[in-house]
Enzyme design. Sequence first.
Site, PDB file in Angstrom:
ATOM      1  CG  HIS A 100      -0.297   0.224   2.518  1.00  0.00           C
ATOM      2  ND1 HIS A 100       0.245  -0.813   3.233  1.00  0.00           N
ATOM      3  CD2 HIS A 100      -0.072   1.335   3.259  1.00  0.00           C
ATOM      4  CE1 HIS A 100       0.774  -0.349   4.355  1.00  0.00           C
ATOM      5  NE2 HIS A 100       0.595   0.955   4.400  1.00  0.00           N
TER       6      HIS A 100
HETATM    7  C1  UD1 Z   1      -2.236   5.615   5.670  1.00  0.00           C
HETATM    8  C2  UD1 Z   1      -0.943   6.163   6.265  1.00  0.00           C
HETATM    9  C3  UD1 Z   1       0.155   5.113   6.151  1.00  0.00           C
HETATM   10  C4  UD1 Z   1      -0.292   3.795   6.758  1.00  0.00           C
HETATM   11  C5  UD1 Z   1      -1.606   3.359   6.150  1.00  0.00           C
HETATM   12  C6  UD1 Z   1      -2.087   2.137   6.874  1.00  0.00           C
HETATM   13  C7  UD1 Z   1      -0.495   8.586   6.061  1.00  0.00           C
HETATM   14  C8  UD1 Z   1       0.279   9.611   5.311  1.00  0.00           C
HETATM   15  N1  UD1 Z   1      -0.489   7.340   5.538  1.00  0.00           N
HETATM   16  O1  UD1 Z   1      -2.014   5.396   4.295  1.00  0.00           O
HETATM   17  O2  UD1 Z   1       1.303   5.556   6.855  1.00  0.00           O
HETATM   18  O3  UD1 Z   1       0.702   2.829   6.507  1.00  0.00           O
HETATM   19  O4  UD1 Z   1      -2.586   4.400   6.314  1.00  0.00           O
HETATM   20  O5  UD1 Z   1      -3.030   1.421   6.184  1.00  0.00           O
HETATM   21  O6  UD1 Z   1      -1.105   8.893   7.046  1.00  0.00           O
HETATM   22  N2  UD1 Z   1      -9.481   4.575   1.627  1.00  0.00           N
HETATM   23  C9  UD1 Z   1     -10.689   3.951   1.599  1.00  0.00           C
HETATM   24  N3  UD1 Z   1     -11.246   3.617   2.804  1.00  0.00           N
HETATM   25  C10 UD1 Z   1     -10.662   3.877   4.000  1.00  0.00           C
HETATM   26  C11 UD1 Z   1      -9.417   4.527   4.004  1.00  0.00           C
HETATM   27  C12 UD1 Z   1      -8.845   4.879   2.797  1.00  0.00           C
HETATM   28  O7  UD1 Z   1     -11.263   3.687   0.555  1.00  0.00           O
HETATM   29  O8  UD1 Z   1     -11.225   3.531   5.064  1.00  0.00           O
HETATM   30  C13 UD1 Z   1      -8.839   4.902   0.331  1.00  0.00           C
HETATM   31  C14 UD1 Z   1      -9.172   6.304  -0.183  1.00  0.00           C
HETATM   32  O9  UD1 Z   1      -9.268   6.237  -1.567  1.00  0.00           O
HETATM   33  C15 UD1 Z   1      -7.926   7.083   0.199  1.00  0.00           C
HETATM   34  C16 UD1 Z   1      -6.807   6.047   0.086  1.00  0.00           C
HETATM   35  O10 UD1 Z   1      -7.412   4.811   0.477  1.00  0.00           O
HETATM   36  O11 UD1 Z   1      -7.706   8.192  -0.647  1.00  0.00           O
HETATM   37  C17 UD1 Z   1      -5.617   6.322   0.960  1.00  0.00           C
HETATM   38  O12 UD1 Z   1      -5.981   6.525   2.325  1.00  0.00           O
HETATM   39  P1  UD1 Z   1      -5.064   7.455   3.284  1.00  0.00           P
HETATM   40  O13 UD1 Z   1      -5.542   7.414   4.670  1.00  0.00           O
HETATM   41  O14 UD1 Z   1      -4.881   8.809   2.674  1.00  0.00           O
HETATM   42  O15 UD1 Z   1      -3.650   6.799   3.176  1.00  0.00           O
HETATM   43  P2  UD1 Z   1      -3.216   5.279   3.278  1.00  0.00           P
HETATM   44  O16 UD1 Z   1      -2.608   4.887   1.985  1.00  0.00           O
HETATM   45  O17 UD1 Z   1      -4.327   4.467   3.818  1.00  0.00           O
HETATM   46  N1  UDP Z   2      -3.432  -5.976   8.943  1.00  0.00           N
HETATM   47  C1  UDP Z   2      -4.735  -6.443   9.084  1.00  0.00           C
HETATM   48  N2  UDP Z   2      -5.423  -6.818   7.965  1.00  0.00           N
HETATM   49  C2  UDP Z   2      -4.890  -6.746   6.713  1.00  0.00           C
HETATM   50  C3  UDP Z   2      -3.561  -6.251   6.582  1.00  0.00           C
HETATM   51  C4  UDP Z   2      -2.872  -5.864   7.717  1.00  0.00           C
HETATM   52  O1  UDP Z   2      -5.250  -6.530  10.195  1.00  0.00           O
HETATM   53  O2  UDP Z   2      -5.564  -7.110   5.748  1.00  0.00           O
HETATM   54  C5  UDP Z   2      -2.723  -5.538  10.148  1.00  0.00           C
HETATM   55  C6  UDP Z   2      -1.304  -6.049  10.353  1.00  0.00           C
HETATM   56  O3  UDP Z   2      -1.299  -7.299  11.002  1.00  0.00           O
HETATM   57  C7  UDP Z   2      -0.711  -4.960  11.235  1.00  0.00           C
HETATM   58  C8  UDP Z   2      -1.372  -3.700  10.703  1.00  0.00           C
HETATM   59  O4  UDP Z   2      -2.554  -4.128  10.018  1.00  0.00           O
HETATM   60  O5  UDP Z   2      -1.107  -5.156  12.585  1.00  0.00           O
HETATM   61  C9  UDP Z   2      -0.452  -2.981   9.759  1.00  0.00           C
HETATM   62  O6  UDP Z   2      -1.148  -1.943   9.138  1.00  0.00           O
HETATM   63  P1  UDP Z   2      -0.758  -1.359   7.727  1.00  0.00           P
HETATM   64  O7  UDP Z   2       0.065  -2.335   6.978  1.00  0.00           O
HETATM   65  O8  UDP Z   2      -2.013  -0.872   7.123  1.00  0.00           O
HETATM   66  O9  UDP Z   2       0.077  -0.047   8.104  1.00  0.00           O
HETATM   67  P2  UDP Z   2       1.635   0.208   8.416  1.00  0.00           P
HETATM   68  O10 UDP Z   2       2.049  -0.703   9.508  1.00  0.00           O
HETATM   69  O11 UDP Z   2       2.381   0.011   7.144  1.00  0.00           O
HETATM   70  O12 UDP Z   2       1.658   1.636   8.806  1.00  0.00           O
END
Ligand code: UD1
Ligand code: UDP
Length: 370
Positions: free
Chosen positions: A205
């Site tokens: 992601h």
């Molecule tokens: C965010 C964090 C990242 C973390 C990740 C965990 C920042 C800068 N990034 O990235 O560090 O690793 O979360 O998963 O804070 N969206 C949905 N539904 C949701 C949430 C998001 O559809 O519930 C989609 C939307 O299109 C959105 C995109 O995902 O624009 C990205 O979501 P966003 O929270 O901006 O960043 P992440 O890539 O999720």
């Molecule tokens: N995780 C989860 N379901 C998924 C993928 C990840 O519960 O389908 C959990 C994973 O075990 C860990 C956390 O989500 O506890 C990590 O989150 P993510 O990878 O979104 O963010 P990051 O750690 O990169 O910020």
Amino acid sequence: MLVLNVVGARPNFMKIAPVVEAMRAAGLPQYLVHTGQHYDEKMSSLFFEELGIPAPDINLEVGSGSQAVQTAEVLRRFEPVVLEMRPDMVVVVGDVNSTMACTLVAVKLGIPVAHIEAGLRSFDRSMPEEINRLVTDSLSNLLFVSESSGLDNLRSEGVPDEKVHFVGNVMIDTLLRHRESANRSDVRARLGVDSGRCYALVTLHRPSNVDNLPKLAGLLRALDELARELPVVFPIHPRTRKNAIEAGLEPELGRLVTTDPLGYLEFLNLMSNAQVVITDSGGVQEETTVLGVPCLTVRENTERPATIACGTNRLVGTDPDAMLRAAREALHGPRPESRLPALWDGKAARRIVDVLMRTLCTDYAHAAAR
Ligand code: UD1
Ligand code: UDP
């Protein structure tokens, strides 16, 4: 006395769960604010149920947006909450936009901030998370560090020792607490990769991998190649799903076992039993270290070097062919040795709450004496 805990995005929930529980056990009054950065059921409310986190007292419902818009919305909506509640401390976790924005609001209103998972550095400022880490750490009053590299980084940035507390890893508190119940999940049968069968588990992601569409196409093609050799399970993050659809890459997913994002217990079950995990997640690098499962990190750097020094993690870069080669080596080579990084023992949250209680009581005693 009142502490305001902040969460916003998926990895925050695993980190705050043991902290909320330890605060309750210590009788420390707390409120939970959810910024609403993540909002899908499978990216948010599911984890509250599974991990026993009380429903948020307030949800700011900021939703998605560009880096600036999302950050600005958190700033705008969190300020009145802090003004109304006047907490004695704001506690933030991790490195997401919500972490940084809430820190900024609190310190500008004169409220001390405690940052859990402080000091991690990738030294790569093209990552939004690295900017969030730098800003949050430079403004926080208490810095709770999860691995020894964090101590070195904060020291070299000139942070005074008295602000820094090496407490271990709250994400591992959660893993150790839920490992047994995760074992009981039927997710492998549901996905058709039941016990005995080898499979690879993938999460991707990071914007650097999935917002760059040629890069995403290359990585999906390499995973498609791998899926000719063994089942490849891929719970797809909403950012990645959206980009794959936009770029017309759904055919590349056809051979993979794809699902929506999974709940924590199901995902933990899949990680524990995987032959290899391929990921760009921060938290997954740490969890596979504790599980002793080989982890290939599809990045050029990591802010979590303990997972390489002690654990099973290997940085394989983002070249699709290199990723595929590394996956084959991991499948056919010897399993890497791993040992637990210091203080990844399930007691990090208790250490944090001990420090918070001591700090808050000292602050009160000083205020009363004045
Ligand atoms: C965010 C964090 C990242 C973390 C990740 C965990 C920042 C800068 N990034 O990235 O560090 O690793 O979360 O998963 O804070 N969206 C949905 N539904 C949701 C949430 C998001 O559809 O519930 C989609 C939307 O299109 C959105 C995109 O995902 O624009 C990205 O979501 P966003 O929270 O901006 O960043 P992440 O890539 O999720
Ligand atoms: N995780 C989860 N379901 C998924 C993928 C990840 O519960 O389908 C959990 C994973 O075990 C860990 C956390 O989500 O506890 C990590 O989150 P993510 O990878 O979104 O963010 P990051 O750690 O990169 O910020």
